[in-house]
Motif scaffolding. Structure first.
Motif, PDB file in Angstrom:
ATOM      1  N   THR A 109      35.883 -59.232 -19.444  1.00  0.00           N
ATOM      2  CA  THR A 109      36.607 -59.953 -20.543  1.00  0.00           C
ATOM      3  C   THR A 109      37.326 -61.135 -20.218  1.00  0.00           C
ATOM      4  O   THR A 109      37.346 -62.059 -21.113  1.00  0.00           O
ATOM      5  N   ASN A 112      34.792 -64.117 -20.241  1.00  0.00           N
ATOM      6  CA  ASN A 112      34.793 -64.751 -21.436  1.00  0.00           C
ATOM      7  C   ASN A 112      35.826 -65.530 -21.872  1.00  0.00           C
ATOM      8  O   ASN A 112      35.508 -66.467 -22.358  1.00  0.00           O
ATOM      9  N   PHE A 113      37.011 -65.114 -21.700  1.00  0.00           N
ATOM     10  CA  PHE A 113      37.948 -66.047 -22.209  1.00  0.00           C
ATOM     11  C   PHE A 113      38.194 -67.387 -21.293  1.00  0.00           C
ATOM     12  O   PHE A 113      38.484 -68.386 -21.614  1.00  0.00           O
ATOM     13  N   SER A 148      44.783 -65.678 -21.239  1.00  0.00           N
ATOM     14  CA  SER A 148      43.636 -64.917 -20.807  1.00  0.00           C
ATOM     15  C   SER A 148      43.561 -63.749 -19.950  1.00  0.00           C
ATOM     16  O   SER A 148      43.117 -62.577 -20.412  1.00  0.00           O
ATOM     17  N   LEU A 151      45.450 -61.092 -22.561  1.00  0.00           N
ATOM     18  CA  LEU A 151      44.410 -60.346 -23.641  1.00  0.00           C
ATOM     19  C   LEU A 151      43.315 -59.429 -23.083  1.00  0.00           C
ATOM     20  O   LEU A 151      43.078 -58.398 -23.716  1.00  0.00           O
ATOM     21  N   SER A 152      42.969 -59.795 -21.786  1.00  0.00           N
ATOM     22  CA  SER A 152      42.094 -59.083 -21.138  1.00  0.00           C
ATOM     23  C   SER A 152      42.621 -57.645 -20.786  1.00  0.00           C
ATOM     24  O   SER A 152      41.863 -56.659 -20.964  1.00  0.00           O
ATOM     25  N   HIS A 155      43.128 -55.676 -23.986  1.00  0.00           N
ATOM     26  CA  HIS A 155      41.763 -54.997 -24.202  1.00  0.00           C
ATOM     27  C   HIS A 155      41.335 -54.017 -23.473  1.00  0.00           C
ATOM     28  O   HIS A 155      40.858 -52.797 -24.025  1.00  0.00           O
ATOM     29  N   ASP A 156      41.543 -54.230 -22.080  1.00  0.00           N
ATOM     30  CA  ASP A 156      40.897 -53.209 -21.329  1.00  0.00           C
ATOM     31  C   ASP A 156      41.937 -51.883 -21.428  1.00  0.00           C
ATOM     32  O   ASP A 156      41.013 -50.654 -21.370  1.00  0.00           O
ATOM     33  N   GLU A 202      37.953 -54.173 -32.814  1.00  0.00           N
ATOM     34  CA  GLU A 202      38.768 -54.987 -31.787  1.00  0.00           C
ATOM     35  C   GLU A 202      37.878 -55.676 -30.687  1.00  0.00           C
ATOM     36  O   GLU A 202      38.034 -56.776 -30.302  1.00  0.00           O
ATOM     37  N   GLY A 203      36.974 -54.766 -30.294  1.00  0.00           N
ATOM     38  CA  GLY A 203      35.894 -55.515 -29.252  1.00  0.00           C
ATOM     39  C   GLY A 203      35.114 -56.506 -29.922  1.00  0.00           C
ATOM     40  O   GLY A 203      34.981 -57.570 -29.271  1.00  0.00           O
ATOM     41  N   ILE A 206      37.361 -59.600 -29.908  1.00  0.00           N
ATOM     42  CA  ILE A 206      37.509 -59.957 -28.386  1.00  0.00           C
ATOM     43  C   ILE A 206      36.489 -60.765 -27.948  1.00  0.00           C
ATOM     44  O   ILE A 206      36.599 -61.973 -27.201  1.00  0.00           O
ATOM     45  N   LEU A 209      35.793 -64.260 -30.574  1.00  0.00           N
ATOM     46  CA  LEU A 209      36.847 -65.159 -30.645  1.00  0.00           C
ATOM     47  C   LEU A 209      36.387 -66.284 -29.475  1.00  0.00           C
ATOM     48  O   LEU A 209      36.335 -67.746 -29.761  1.00  0.00           O
TER      49      LEU A 209
END
Length: 328
Positions: A109, A112-113, A148, A151-152, A155-156, A202-203, A206, A209
């Motif tokens: 993730t 990705n960000f 980043s 948020l990662s 999410h994790d 949510e995934g 993430i 975006l």
């Protein structure tokens, strides 16, 4: 019907790669070489950015974090895979599997960000060149990287907390070479409707975006270039965005191949998973350095420093002073 419920699982069995009996040594050497290339190449990128003041710019600041993330991402998967290939023992403990899943999601993730942040940086550099230093100031760059990471982690942590309470069936064979969320959910005997809902909502947010940021940035860059087309502007945009665009295409292309275009553990899924988890982190240093003049100059300067210190240590101080006087 699902197999019998087994609430407490002490270990899982990783199916691993379908390697023929006499080819374990070949694949072990291959993946070990790829892993060492990944670690050393990305460490070199970080070191060059740290040592050369000319690389203390927003683009290379983001690149150094991407290089660190690639090292960590690859280190989550490859060492365990190498151990299983060498020892031919495919078991992984429950806590080891959860930990591997946690860090795999975290650094995947984060990649990705960071790619989205780098795309925004390229957009500002091309579309607002006169205001670049004002917009991409140090505080904003640090905030984007910190955001980043946060948020990662959130999410994790959300997916990990939803996964831990699940109970698993007696069939504990993971049809993959690492602990991956969709495979673990298939092994569960619990109700996974909430997990699936969070994955798709949510995934999805993430994932979409950052992808939308990358896509929108390059659409805007293309619009600006085509508004007043010229060979000089096209070459400048390609030199500025070419490396990042190639990495983005490789990253999202392999993700699409793994999660959208292959639904079973077949040869296409295996190849796409290896490309996504092992090959992409290895290629990033080469992509960013082969066509990058700044990185090449920093590498040459670092090599000159090493050669100078080596020459200095091999010659006594009197010889060095004499050489300096002679040159001056």
């Amino acid at each position: 019907m699902r197999p019998e419920n087994q609430s407490s699982v002490s270990e899982f069995l990783l199916l691993g790669l379908p390697i023929q009996p006499g080819q374990h040594g070949v694949f072990f050497s291959l993946f070990l070489g790829m892993y060492l290339t990944t670690v050393l190449g990305n460490l070199l990128i970080i070191l060059l950015i740290r040592l050369d003041s000319r690389l203390h710019t927003p683009m290379y600041f983001f690149l150094s974090h991407l290089a660190f993330s690639d090292i960590a991402f690859s280190s989550v998967i490859v060492p365990k895979m190498l151990m299983n290939i060498q020892a031919r023992q495919q078991s992984i403990s429950y806590m080891g599997c959860i930990s591997q899943f946690y860090f795999f999601i975290l650094f995947g993730t984060l990649d990705n960000f960071l790619l989205a942040v780098m795309a925004y940086d390229r957009y500002v550099a091309i579309c607002h060149p006169l205001h670049y230093t004002t917009i991409m100031r140090e505080g904003l760059c640090s905030l984007l990287v910190a955001g980043s990471w946060i948020l990662s982690c959130v999410h994790d942590l959300l997916h990990t907390l939803l996964l831990v309470p699940l109970s698993f069936c007696t069939d504990i064979t993971i049809t993959h070479f690492f602990c991956e969320l969709t495979v673990l959910l298939k092994l569960s005997c619990s109700d996974i409707s909430l997990n699936e809902l969070v994955v798709f909502t949510e995934g999805g947010v993430i994932f979409l975006l950052p992808f939308g940021t990358v896509f929108g940035s390059y659409i805007r860059i293309g619009t600006i270039i085509l508004r007043v087309p010229s060979t000089k502007r096209l070459l400048r945009a390609f030199s500025t965005c070419g490396s990042h665009l190639f990495v983005v295409s490789l990253y999202y292309g392999t993700i699409a191949a793994v999660y959208f275009f292959s639904s079973s553990w077949d040869s296409k899924h295996i190849i796409a998973s290896v490309l996504y988890a092992i090959v992409t982190p290895m290629l990033n240093p080469f992509i960013y350095s082969l066509r990058n003049r700044d990185i090449k100059q920093a590498l040459a300067m670092c090599a000159n420093r090493i050669n100078f210190f080596r020459w200095e240590t091999q010659n006594p101080p009197d010889t060095v002073r004499s050489a300096v006087r002679y040159v001056s």
